[in-house]
Design a protein around this motif. Structure first.
Motif, short mmCIF file in Angstrom:
data_model
loop_
_atom_site.label_atom_id
_atom_site.label_comp_id
_atom_site.label_asym_id
_atom_site.label_seq_id
_atom_site.Cartn_x
_atom_site.Cartn_y
_atom_site.Cartn_z
N VAL A 1 27.96 9.98 24.19
CA VAL A 1 29.11 10.49 23.77
C VAL A 1 29.81 10.32 24.52
O VAL A 1 29.53 10.81 25.56
N SER A 2 30.88 9.57 24.13
CA SER A 2 31.91 9.75 25.82
C SER A 2 32.45 10.95 25.77
O SER A 2 32.06 12.28 24.48
N HIS A 3 33.63 11.81 26.57
CA HIS A 3 34.21 12.41 26.56
C HIS A 3 35.98 12.38 25.89
O HIS A 3 36.66 11.55 27.34
N PHE A 4 36.31 13.81 25.71
CA PHE A 4 37.78 13.76 25.78
C PHE A 4 37.97 15.00 25.94
O PHE A 4 37.48 16.13 25.15
N PRO B 1 33.39 11.74 20.81
CA PRO B 1 32.56 12.75 19.25
C PRO B 1 33.80 12.78 18.29
O PRO B 1 33.17 13.55 17.28
N GLU B 2 34.76 12.06 18.17
CA GLU B 2 35.63 12.28 16.92
C GLU B 2 35.50 10.90 16.30
O GLU B 2 35.92 10.91 15.26
N GLY B 3 34.63 10.04 16.74
CA GLY B 3 34.94 8.67 15.81
C GLY B 3 35.45 7.72 16.87
O GLY B 3 35.58 8.56 18.14
N ASP B 4 35.65 6.62 16.32
CA ASP B 4 35.78 5.27 16.94
C ASP B 4 37.79 5.62 16.80
O ASP B 4 37.97 5.33 15.47
N LEU B 5 38.23 5.30 18.19
CA LEU B 5 39.42 5.30 18.48
C LEU B 5 40.01 4.06 18.91
O LEU B 5 41.57 4.31 19.05
#
Length: 242
Positions: free
Chosen positions: A108-111, A148-152
């Protein structure tokens, strides 16, 4: 130079990833080991994949050994990884591995917390968003699809890497991107933590802001004489109707 309340009237924002939207530590501590552990299997099992075959050919050309076997190629990839070398074939193969890892849910990527709300706001305001990273386009797309907040992915209008745009510290690369997106250079804003990249973008006529986040590799070095922001919340972007 440290400025607050930075405001820009531009058509598009072009984003670096590592150190800018996301933590470099996540890439180094999570993604690099993940790819290192899978290079061997990728080379032995996926040699017929066009992206893999092209990248392997590029590695062999880079080391001057057209007959290098999988073991030599893997050793080279690991050495480049240790150097954090921005080599296109390394980034291509990492992109293949990471894309599959994100798709499987292994990763899961990080922002940073300030990033996604700003990206959504800028997108809603009609400002186009693009990504320009040393990571491959495949890796970029996987990263934005598995946040983490879904598909961007719907927020981003285009993707650029060292293969389709060129090296990030060369002004010509930014000229290629400006031409590809169809906006004048002075209607583009580039956000990055790396002074050399910011210098190249400005030389191509772009607006620039250096992002300085504590704990990132370039924090102590600073961003030279570029405008500076600690978070995306310090940057206001709008697009005029004219």
């Amino acid at each position: 130079m440290s400025l607050r309340g930075l405001a820009f009237d531009v058509d598009a924002v072009v984003l670096d990833i590592e150190g800018t939207t996301s933590a470099t530590g996540f890439v180094v501590d999570v993604l690099y080991p993940y790819s290192r552990s899978r290079f061997g299997a990728l080379l032995s099992q996926r040699s017929g994949d066009p992206d893999v075959a092209r990248a392997v050919a590029q590695v062999r050309a880079e080391i001057g050994d057209p007959d290098a076997d999988d073991a030599r190629v893997e050793k080279t990839l690991n050495a480049w990884l240790d150097e954090d070398r921005k080599a296109t074939p390394l980034k291509t193969l990492q992109g293949v591995i990471w894309s599959e890892g994100f798709a499987r849910g292994d990763l899961v990527s990080h922002f940073y917390d300030d990033v996604v709300p700003r990206l959504r706001a800028w997108h809603t305001a009609g400002v186009r968003l693009y990504v320009y990273s040393s990571g491959s386009v495949a890796a970029q797309r996987a990263w934005f699809a598995a946040g983490p907040e879904g598909d961007l992915l719907p927020l981003v209008s285009g993707w650029y890497d060292t293969e389709n745009a060129g090296p990030k510290q060369e002004p010509e690369s930014y000229g290629r991107i400006a031409e590809a997106v169809g906006h004048a250079p002075d209607r583009l804003l580039f956000l990055s933590d790396r002074p050399g990249e910011l210098d190249a973008a400005r030389a191509a006529g772009w607006h620039t802001v250096g992002i300085r986040r504590p704990g990132e590799p370039y924090f102590e070095q600073g961003v030279g004489d570029h405008a500076e922001a600690g978070t995306f919340d310090e940057i206001t972007v709008s697009r005029s109707s004219t």
